[in-house]
Design a protein around this motif. Structure first.
Motif, PDB file in Angstrom:
ATOM      1  N   VAL A 143      36.830  53.131  35.517  1.00 42.06           N
ATOM      2  CA  VAL A 143      35.423  53.478  35.296  1.00 42.06           C
ATOM      3  C   VAL A 143      34.515  52.373  35.823  1.00 42.06           C
ATOM      4  O   VAL A 143      33.460  52.652  36.407  1.00 42.06           O
ATOM      5  CB  VAL A 143      35.160  53.736  33.799  1.00 42.06           C
ATOM      6  N   LEU A 144      34.905  51.119  35.638  1.00 38.15           N
ATOM      7  CA  LEU A 144      34.110  50.002  36.148  1.00 38.15           C
ATOM      8  C   LEU A 144      33.981  50.074  37.670  1.00 38.15           C
ATOM      9  O   LEU A 144      32.880  49.908  38.219  1.00 38.15           O
ATOM     10  CB  LEU A 144      34.741  48.669  35.743  1.00 38.15           C
ATOM     11  N   VAL A 145      35.091  50.334  38.358  1.00 39.90           N
ATOM     12  CA  VAL A 145      35.067  50.436  39.819  1.00 39.90           C
ATOM     13  C   VAL A 145      34.175  51.600  40.254  1.00 39.90           C
ATOM     14  O   VAL A 145      33.361  51.475  41.178  1.00 39.90           O
ATOM     15  CB  VAL A 145      36.494  50.603  40.376  1.00 39.90           C
ATOM     16  N   ALA A 146      34.321  52.746  39.557  1.00 43.03           N
ATOM     17  CA  ALA A 146      33.526  53.922  39.911  1.00 43.03           C
ATOM     18  C   ALA A 146      32.034  53.675  39.671  1.00 43.03           C
ATOM     19  O   ALA A 146      31.190  54.008  40.509  1.00 43.03           O
ATOM     20  CB  ALA A 146      34.000  55.126  39.100  1.00 43.03           C
ATOM     21  N   LEU A 147      31.704  53.077  38.522  1.00 38.54           N
ATOM     22  CA  LEU A 147      30.298  52.791  38.219  1.00 38.54           C
ATOM     23  C   LEU A 147      29.708  51.794  39.207  1.00 38.54           C
ATOM     24  O   LEU A 147      28.544  51.910  39.599  1.00 38.54           O
ATOM     25  CB  LEU A 147      30.168  52.227  36.796  1.00 38.54           C
ATOM     26  N   THR A 148      30.516  50.813  39.601  1.00 38.59           N
ATOM     27  CA  THR A 148      30.041  49.821  40.574  1.00 38.59           C
ATOM     28  C   THR A 148      29.718  50.494  41.902  1.00 38.59           C
ATOM     29  O   THR A 148      28.665  50.228  42.511  1.00 38.59           O
ATOM     30  CB  THR A 148      31.099  48.722  40.790  1.00 38.59           C
ATOM     31  N   ALA A 149      30.603  51.370  42.351  1.00 34.39           N
ATOM     32  CA  ALA A 149      30.380  52.074  43.623  1.00 34.39           C
ATOM     33  C   ALA A 149      29.140  52.958  43.556  1.00 34.39           C
ATOM     34  O   ALA A 149      28.281  52.927  44.447  1.00 34.39           O
ATOM     35  CB  ALA A 149      31.608  52.901  43.978  1.00 34.39           C
ATOM     36  N   VAL A 150      29.037  53.731  42.474  1.00 31.51           N
ATOM     37  CA  VAL A 150      27.880  54.625  42.318  1.00 31.51           C
ATOM     38  C   VAL A 150      26.598  53.825  42.130  1.00 31.51           C
ATOM     39  O   VAL A 150      25.549  54.152  42.684  1.00 31.51           O
ATOM     40  CB  VAL A 150      28.100  55.579  41.128  1.00 31.51           C
ATOM     41  N   GLY A 151      26.681  52.740  41.349  1.00 27.83           N
ATOM     42  CA  GLY A 151      25.504  51.925  41.089  1.00 27.83           C
ATOM     43  C   GLY A 151      24.961  51.257  42.337  1.00 27.83           C
ATOM     44  O   GLY A 151      23.750  51.266  42.577  1.00 27.83           O
ATOM     45  N   VAL A 200      40.972  43.518  30.237  1.00 31.46           N
ATOM     46  CA  VAL A 200      39.804  44.129  29.604  1.00 31.46           C
ATOM     47  C   VAL A 200      38.691  43.101  29.440  1.00 31.46           C
ATOM     48  O   VAL A 200      37.507  43.427  29.536  1.00 31.46           O
ATOM     49  CB  VAL A 200      40.172  44.749  28.236  1.00 31.46           C
ATOM     50  N   ALA A 201      39.063  41.829  29.206  1.00 37.28           N
ATOM     51  CA  ALA A 201      38.053  40.777  29.082  1.00 37.28           C
ATOM     52  C   ALA A 201      37.295  40.606  30.394  1.00 37.28           C
ATOM     53  O   ALA A 201      36.075  40.412  30.408  1.00 37.28           O
ATOM     54  CB  ALA A 201      38.708  39.466  28.667  1.00 37.28           C
ATOM     55  N   TYR A 202      38.001  40.687  31.500  1.00 38.88           N
ATOM     56  CA  TYR A 202      37.346  40.589  32.809  1.00 38.88           C
ATOM     57  C   TYR A 202      36.507  41.840  33.083  1.00 38.88           C
ATOM     58  O   TYR A 202      35.440  41.759  33.710  1.00 38.88           O
ATOM     59  CB  TYR A 202      38.389  40.381  33.900  1.00 38.88           C
ATOM     60  N   ALA A 203      36.993  42.989  32.607  1.00 38.10           N
ATOM     61  CA  ALA A 203      36.205  44.213  32.747  1.00 38.10           C
ATOM     62  C   ALA A 203      34.908  44.106  31.964  1.00 38.10           C
ATOM     63  O   ALA A 203      33.846  44.535  32.427  1.00 38.10           O
ATOM     64  CB  ALA A 203      37.024  45.412  32.256  1.00 38.10           C
ATOM     65  N   LEU A 204      34.991  43.490  30.776  1.00 37.95           N
ATOM     66  CA  LEU A 204      33.787  43.289  29.961  1.00 37.95           C
ATOM     67  C   LEU A 204      32.752  42.479  30.735  1.00 37.95           C
ATOM     68  O   LEU A 204      31.565  42.837  30.786  1.00 37.95           O
ATOM     69  CB  LEU A 204      34.182  42.567  28.670  1.00 37.95           C
ATOM     70  N   LEU A 205      33.194  41.404  31.363  1.00 43.15           N
ATOM     71  CA  LEU A 205      32.291  40.571  32.158  1.00 43.15           C
ATOM     72  C   LEU A 205      31.734  41.364  33.341  1.00 43.15           C
ATOM     73  O   LEU A 205      30.542  41.266  33.664  1.00 43.15           O
ATOM     74  CB  LEU A 205      33.026  39.328  32.652  1.00 43.15           C
ATOM     75  N   GLY A 206      32.588  42.159  33.972  1.00 43.48           N
ATOM     76  CA  GLY A 206      32.144  42.967  35.103  1.00 43.48           C
ATOM     77  C   GLY A 206      31.087  43.979  34.716  1.00 43.48           C
ATOM     78  O   GLY A 206      30.080  44.149  35.425  1.00 43.48           O
ATOM     79  N   TYR A 207      31.274  44.645  33.587  1.00 40.75           N
ATOM     80  CA  TYR A 207      30.280  45.607  33.097  1.00 40.75           C
ATOM     81  C   TYR A 207      28.951  44.910  32.819  1.00 40.75           C
ATOM     82  O   TYR A 207      27.879  45.428  33.135  1.00 40.75           O
ATOM     83  CB  TYR A 207      30.780  46.282  31.821  1.00 40.75           C
ATOM     84  N   ALA A 208      29.014  43.726  32.212  1.00 44.97           N
ATOM     85  CA  ALA A 208      27.791  43.001  31.872  1.00 44.97           C
ATOM     86  C   ALA A 208      27.020  42.593  33.131  1.00 44.97           C
ATOM     87  O   ALA A 208      25.792  42.755  33.201  1.00 44.97           O
ATOM     88  CB  ALA A 208      28.137  41.765  31.038  1.00 44.97           C
ATOM     89  N   VAL A 209      27.737  42.072  34.118  1.00 44.52           N
ATOM     90  CA  VAL A 209      27.084  41.658  35.368  1.00 44.52           C
ATOM     91  C   VAL A 209      26.488  42.862  36.089  1.00 44.52           C
ATOM     92  O   VAL A 209      25.353  42.815  36.582  1.00 44.52           O
ATOM     93  CB  VAL A 209      28.090  40.925  36.278  1.00 44.52           C
TER      94      VAL A 209
END
Length: 296
Positions: A143-151, A200-209
């Motif tokens: 989901v993080l990768v998909a949101l990053t691409a769409v965002g 998941v901790a790195y995903a958390l940071l990725g979502y925040a950024v």
């Protein structure tokens, strides 16, 4: 008859509630300090090196830490709604600090928000996190990768602020879900090892950024009211519903009506206050350049 929470459950709820409320206050204080810095300096370099701005940044970080703590003890939807209620504090505080107008509807919306939060906190509960396994980790990374691409695509191709704010809200919501999935129980050394090694901790940071970057783009392209309103609703509802369905959150027996009413009142109040002249002035959207401070 509605179920009565036990003493231990009440203690946990009070701890989470206190953390969420202080997080909202810290975020609101940060917004005020950062606004003061931008009104005192005309150059970006002067803003980011200003003691006021740096103090606001520290408060932002402190508020985020408190939000993480609150998410360990309270349902996601309640924490996100409380933290988004920082708009209530900033609108009222900016009236005293910047002498911005405060309408009767703003006071009514603030009261509705507080009442709604009371209903939400009283009606929701946090249960044990179900066994998620590696599937949850894979899902949150995908989901993080998909949101990053769409965002990124939306930010580059669209000149409208609302779609970007919507994706930013989903990204900030992803941080709430990630916090719930990271294992932060145990000794400090074990927690530190988990933070370093858990994807998941790195995903958390990725979502925040991602959320912060898209929110910044949205503010640059639109007025603060619609952006904040869309962000607040999205970052509350999306992870909140996921928490209810998959992450062990729930509604107390016989309290469904209070939960729905609380959600409507709290988010409705935020949406109204996000479009307040006080909020626009705080963000510099009112066309008034660097007004003098009413109080210091």
């Amino acid at each position: 008859m509605p179920a009565t929470p036990g003493r231990e459950e009440v203690a946990v709820l009070v701890l989470g509630l206190a953390a969420a409320l202080f997080a909202a206050a810290a975020n609101a204080g940060a917004a005020l300090l950062e606004a003061m810095a931008t009104r005192r300096h005309t150059r970006a370099a002067g803003v980011v090196t200003s003691p006021l701005y740096l103090s606001g940044l520290l408060l932002d970080i402190f508020g985020w830490v408190l939000t993480v703590l609150a998410l360990r003890y309270m349902p996601i939807v309640a924490v996100q709604a409380i933290v988004s209620g920082q708009v209530v504090i900033t609108v009222i505080a900016s009236h005293w600090v910047f002498d911005t107008p405060l309408r009767r509807i703003d006071l009514a919306a603030a009261a509705a928000n507080v009442l709604g939060l009371a209903f939400l906190v009283g009606s929701s509960r946090t249960g044990e996190l179900p066994e998620t396994g590696p599937g949850a980790t894979i899902a949150i990374l995908v989901v993080l990768v998909a949101l990053t691409a769409v965002g990124i695509t939306t930010a580059v191709r669209s000149r409208r602020a609302v779609p970007t704010a919507f994706i930013a809200g989903l990204a900030f919501g992803g941080t709430a879900v990630a916090v719930r999935l990271v294992d932060l129980d145990g000794p400090v050394a074990e927690v530190a090892r988990t933070v370093v090694t858990d994807p998941v901790a790195y995903a958390l940071l990725g979502y925040a950024v991602l959320g912060l970057a898209l929110y910044t783009v949205a503010l640059a392209r639109g007025t603060v009211g619609p952006v904040v309103a869309v962000l607040a609703v999205t970052e509350t509802l999306a992870p909140g519903l996921l928490g209810l369905v998959l992450l062990g959150d729930g509604i107390r027996e016989g309290w469904a009506w209070a939960f729905v009413l609380g959600l409507v009142l709290s988010l409705g109040g935020v949406v109204v206050l996000a479009r307040s002249p006080a909020q626009a002035s705080l963000a510099g959207d009112d066309g008034v350049a660097r007004p003098p401070l009413k109080r210091l």
